[in-house]
Design an enzyme around this catalytic site. Structure first.
Site, PDB file in Angstrom:
ATOM      1  N   ASP A  11      11.454 -13.418  18.643  1.00 28.08           N
ATOM      2  CA  ASP A  11      12.225 -14.004  19.741  1.00 28.08           C
ATOM      3  C   ASP A  11      12.150 -15.531  19.628  1.00 28.08           C
ATOM      4  O   ASP A  11      11.161 -16.142  20.006  1.00 28.08           O
ATOM      5  CB  ASP A  11      11.660 -13.521  21.084  1.00 28.08           C
ATOM      6  CG  ASP A  11      12.391 -14.114  22.287  1.00 28.08           C
ATOM      7  OD1 ASP A  11      13.154 -15.090  22.108  1.00 28.08           O
ATOM      8  OD2 ASP A  11      12.192 -13.609  23.408  1.00 28.08           O
ATOM      9  N   PHE A  70       7.353 -13.484  27.280  1.00 28.16           N
ATOM     10  CA  PHE A  70       8.568 -13.551  28.094  1.00 28.16           C
ATOM     11  C   PHE A  70       9.786 -13.326  27.221  1.00 28.16           C
ATOM     12  O   PHE A  70      10.010 -14.048  26.262  1.00 28.16           O
ATOM     13  CB  PHE A  70       8.694 -14.900  28.819  1.00 28.16           C
ATOM     14  CG  PHE A  70       9.918 -14.941  29.706  1.00 28.16           C
ATOM     15  CD1 PHE A  70       9.926 -14.271  30.925  1.00 28.16           C
ATOM     16  CD2 PHE A  70      11.069 -15.612  29.303  1.00 28.16           C
ATOM     17  CE1 PHE A  70      11.066 -14.277  31.732  1.00 28.16           C
ATOM     18  CE2 PHE A  70      12.210 -15.623  30.103  1.00 28.16           C
ATOM     19  CZ  PHE A  70      12.201 -14.957  31.318  1.00 28.16           C
ATOM     20  N   LYS A  77      19.226 -20.138  24.220  1.00 32.96           N
ATOM     21  CA  LYS A  77      19.044 -21.459  24.852  1.00 32.96           C
ATOM     22  C   LYS A  77      19.807 -22.630  24.201  1.00 32.96           C
ATOM     23  O   LYS A  77      20.852 -23.012  24.699  1.00 32.96           O
ATOM     24  CB  LYS A  77      17.548 -21.775  24.979  1.00 32.96           C
ATOM     25  CG  LYS A  77      16.879 -20.885  26.037  1.00 32.96           C
ATOM     26  CD  LYS A  77      15.550 -21.420  26.492  1.00 32.96           C
ATOM     27  CE  LYS A  77      15.085 -20.748  27.777  1.00 32.96           C
ATOM     28  NZ  LYS A  77      14.293 -19.527  27.590  1.00 32.96           N
TER      29      LYS A  77
HETATM   30  C1  LIG Z   1      14.369 -18.174  28.136  1.00 31.20           C
HETATM   31  C2  LIG Z   1      13.872 -17.102  27.248  1.00 31.20           C
HETATM   32  C3  LIG Z   1      14.472 -15.831  27.239  1.00 31.20           C
HETATM   33  C4  LIG Z   1      15.566 -15.440  28.199  1.00 31.20           C
HETATM   34  O1  LIG Z   1      16.721 -16.162  27.998  1.00 31.20           O
HETATM   35  P1  LIG Z   1      17.904 -16.073  29.117  1.00 31.20           P
HETATM   36  O2  LIG Z   1      19.017 -16.849  28.484  1.00 31.20           O
HETATM   37  O3  LIG Z   1      17.369 -16.705  30.359  1.00 31.20           O
HETATM   38  O4  LIG Z   1      18.223 -14.651  29.305  1.00 31.20           O
HETATM   39  C5  LIG Z   1      14.004 -14.912  26.322  1.00 31.20           C
HETATM   40  N1  LIG Z   1      13.007 -15.195  25.487  1.00 31.20           N
HETATM   41  C6  LIG Z   1      12.399 -16.401  25.473  1.00 31.20           C
HETATM   42  C7  LIG Z   1      11.292 -16.668  24.503  1.00 31.20           C
HETATM   43  C8  LIG Z   1      12.801 -17.387  26.363  1.00 31.20           C
HETATM   44  O5  LIG Z   1      12.179 -18.568  26.382  1.00 31.20           O
END
Ligand SMILES: *Cc1c(COP(=O)(O)O)cnc(C)c1O
Length: 389
Positions: free
Chosen positions: A214, A128, A243
Site C-alpha cells: 500500500d 491504515f 493521494k
Molecule cells: C490515506 C490512505 C489510504 C486511504 O486513502 P483514501 O483516498 O482516503 O481512501 C489508504 N492507505 C494508506 C496508507 C493511506 O495513507
C-alpha cells in the site's frame, strides 16, 4: 460551523481560499506555510501552473465518457506508472481505499484460482488502508470501532516482526497474500527495518502469496524514491497508489505484476469515474512533472536536509522520543499526547498534523525550498520549546 454536515470531521475554523506552491492564504488574507500538503496529496504544491492549465484545457474539451469507451490518457498513464513501478498493468479508481479494495479482490481471485475457499490475507496491526468496510477490516483496530461485523479473512500480525510472520505462515493454511504499508503513515510514521520488505518478499515467494504494498501515502516520490519499496530493490505483486497521484484531483490506482495482473477479466471489477479523461490527464501531467523535475531525488535530498535540521534543533530535547522518517515523510514522536500542537502551529501560520496522539507528522510539498524547510523547523522548534520546556 453548520449542523448540515455529519459529525465525522471536526474541522478547524480556518478556511483557505487560495494557494501557491507551499503557501496557503486564508479568508483574512493571512499566509500559512503548508507542511502537510492536504495529507500527502499536493506533492507539487498548490495551484501548480501546468496542472491548472491541463485541468482548464481538458475540462473545456471532455471530462467523462465512462470505461465503455477507450480513454487514451488512461492508457498513457498506465504505461508510465507501470514503467516507473516495475508492474505490468493498472486499474484506475478514485481513492486509496478503492485501490486497496481492488488489491483485496485480486487476492480473493488468487485464492479462487487455487480453489482456496476460505482465504486469509495477512495484514498488520496499527495499519491504515482506508475507510470502506473491507479496508477498515484490513486496518488496525482504531478505525473499526462500532462497525462490526467486519469482513472476514484478515489476520493481523505485529508490524516489523518477521519471525512472528514466518511462524504464523508455517502453521497456517489458506494464506493467500500479505498486505503492508512500507512505512505506516496514519499509524505514526513507523519505519520498519531496512530488510523488512525483502523478508516479506521471500515469505511470499516461498508460499505462493501475493505481496501487496500500500503506497497510497508513501508513493509518488514522497520518500525519495518513486515508490518506497524501491529503497529495498524488491518488486511486489500488487501496488496501490492514490493521494499524490492527481495532486488533489481524485484518482487512485491498483498496479499488478505477473499472475496478479491477469486476474481481472471483463466485468470482474469496475468504477464509473475511475480513470476518466480529466483525472487521467491530470495524473499524467503530475507524473510527467515529477519525472521531468527529478522529484524523487529532490525529495531524497531535501528530506536529508530536513532531518539534519530537525536533529540539530530538536535532538535531545526532553519530551521528544524519536525523530524518524524517509525523504519528506517525517514523524516526531513525543513522550506524551500532543494533539493540541496542531492549533499552536496554526497560530504561528504553520500547517502540521498529529497522528497516533503523540506523533507530529510532517508531509511538506516536495517542491519546498531549503529556506522554507528552515522556516518549518524554526516554527516547530519555537512551539516545541513552549510545549515541552
Ligand atoms: C490515506 C490512505 C489510504 C486511504 O486513502 P483514501 O483516498 O482516503 O481512501 C489508504 N492507505 C494508506 C496508507 C493511506 O495513507
Amino acid at each position: 460551523m453548520t449542523n448540515f454536515l455529519m459529525g465525522n470531521y471536526s474541522p478547524l475554523s480556518v478556511e483557505f481560499k487560495e494557494g501557491a506552491g507551499p503557501w496557503l492564504i486564508d479568508n483574512e488574507g493571512d499566509r500559512y506555510l503548508d507542511a502537510l500538503s492536504g495529507i500527502a496529496v499536493c506533492g507539487l504544491g498548490h495551484s501548480h501552473p501546468s496542472l491548472s492549465k491541463v485541468i482548464a484545457e481538458q475540462s473545456a474539451k471532455l471530462i467523462h465518457t465512462s470505461n465503455v469507451y477507450r480513454i487514451s490518457f488512461q492508457e498513457k498513464l498506465a504505461e508510465k506508472l507501470t514503467a516507473l513501478s516495475g508492474m505490468d498493468n493498472a486499474f484506475f479508481c478514485n481513492s486509496g481505499a478503492e485501490a486497496n479494495e481492488a488489491a483485496i479482490k485480486l487476492a480473493r481471485l488468487h485464492a479462487h484460482n487455487q480453489k482456496i475457499h476460505e482465504p486469509i490475507i495477512v495484514v498488520m496491526q496499527n495499519s491504515f488502508h482506508g475507510r470502506t468496510m473491507a479496508t477498515i477490516s484490513a486496518s488496525g483496530e482504531r478505525v473499526q470501532d462500532g462497525f462490526k461485523p467486519l469482513l472476514g479473512g484478515f489476520k493481523h500480525m505485529p508490524y516489523n516482526n518477521v519471525e512472528a510472520l514466518e511462524d504464523y505462515v508455517k502453521v497456517s493454511e489458506n494464506i493467500v497474500a500479505i498486505m503492508i504499508e512500507p512505512i505506516q503513515g496514519e499509524g505514526g510514521i513507523v519505519v520498519p527495518n531496512d530488510s523488512y520488505l525483502n523478508s516479506i518478499r521471500n515469505i511470499c515467494d516461498q508460499n505462493n502469496l501475493l505481496m501487496i504494498v500500500d503506497e497510497v501515502q508513501t508513493g509518488m516520490c514522497r520518500t525519495g524514491k518513486w515508490f518506497a519499496y524501491q529503497h529495498e530493490g524488491v518488486l511486489p505483486d500488487v501496488v496501490t497508489i492514490a493521494k499524490a497521484l492527481g495532486n488533489g484531483v481524485p484518482i487512485g490506482a491498483c498496479l499488478a505484476k505477473g499472475k496478479a495482473s491477469g486476474y481481472f477479466l471483463a466485468g470482474s471489477h469496475g468504477s464509473t469515474f475511475g480513470g476518466n479523461p480529466l483525472a487521467s490527464r491530470v495524473a499524467l501531467e503530475v507524473v510527467t512533472i515529477l519525472e521531468k523535475d527529478g522529484m524523487d531525488e529532490y525529495a531524497a535530498k531535501l528530506g536529508r536536509y530536513f532531518m539534519n535540521e530537525l536533529n540539530q534543533s530538536l535532538g535531545g530535547m526532553k519530551g521528544i522520543n524519536d525523530i524518524r522518517g524517509k525523504g519528506l515523510m517525517v514523524g516526531i514522536e513525543l513522550e506524551n499526547n500532543c494533539t493540541n500542537l496542531v492549533a499552536k502551529a496554526l497560530e504561528k501560520k504553520l500547517l502540521i498534523n498529529v497522528t497516533s496522539g503523540n506523533v507530529i507528522r510532517l508531509l511538506p510539498p516536495l517542491i519546498m525550498k531549503e529556506s522554507e524547510i528552515d522556516r518549518v523547523v524554526s516554527i516547530l522548534t519555537e512551539i516545541l520549546k513552549e510545549h515541552l520546556l
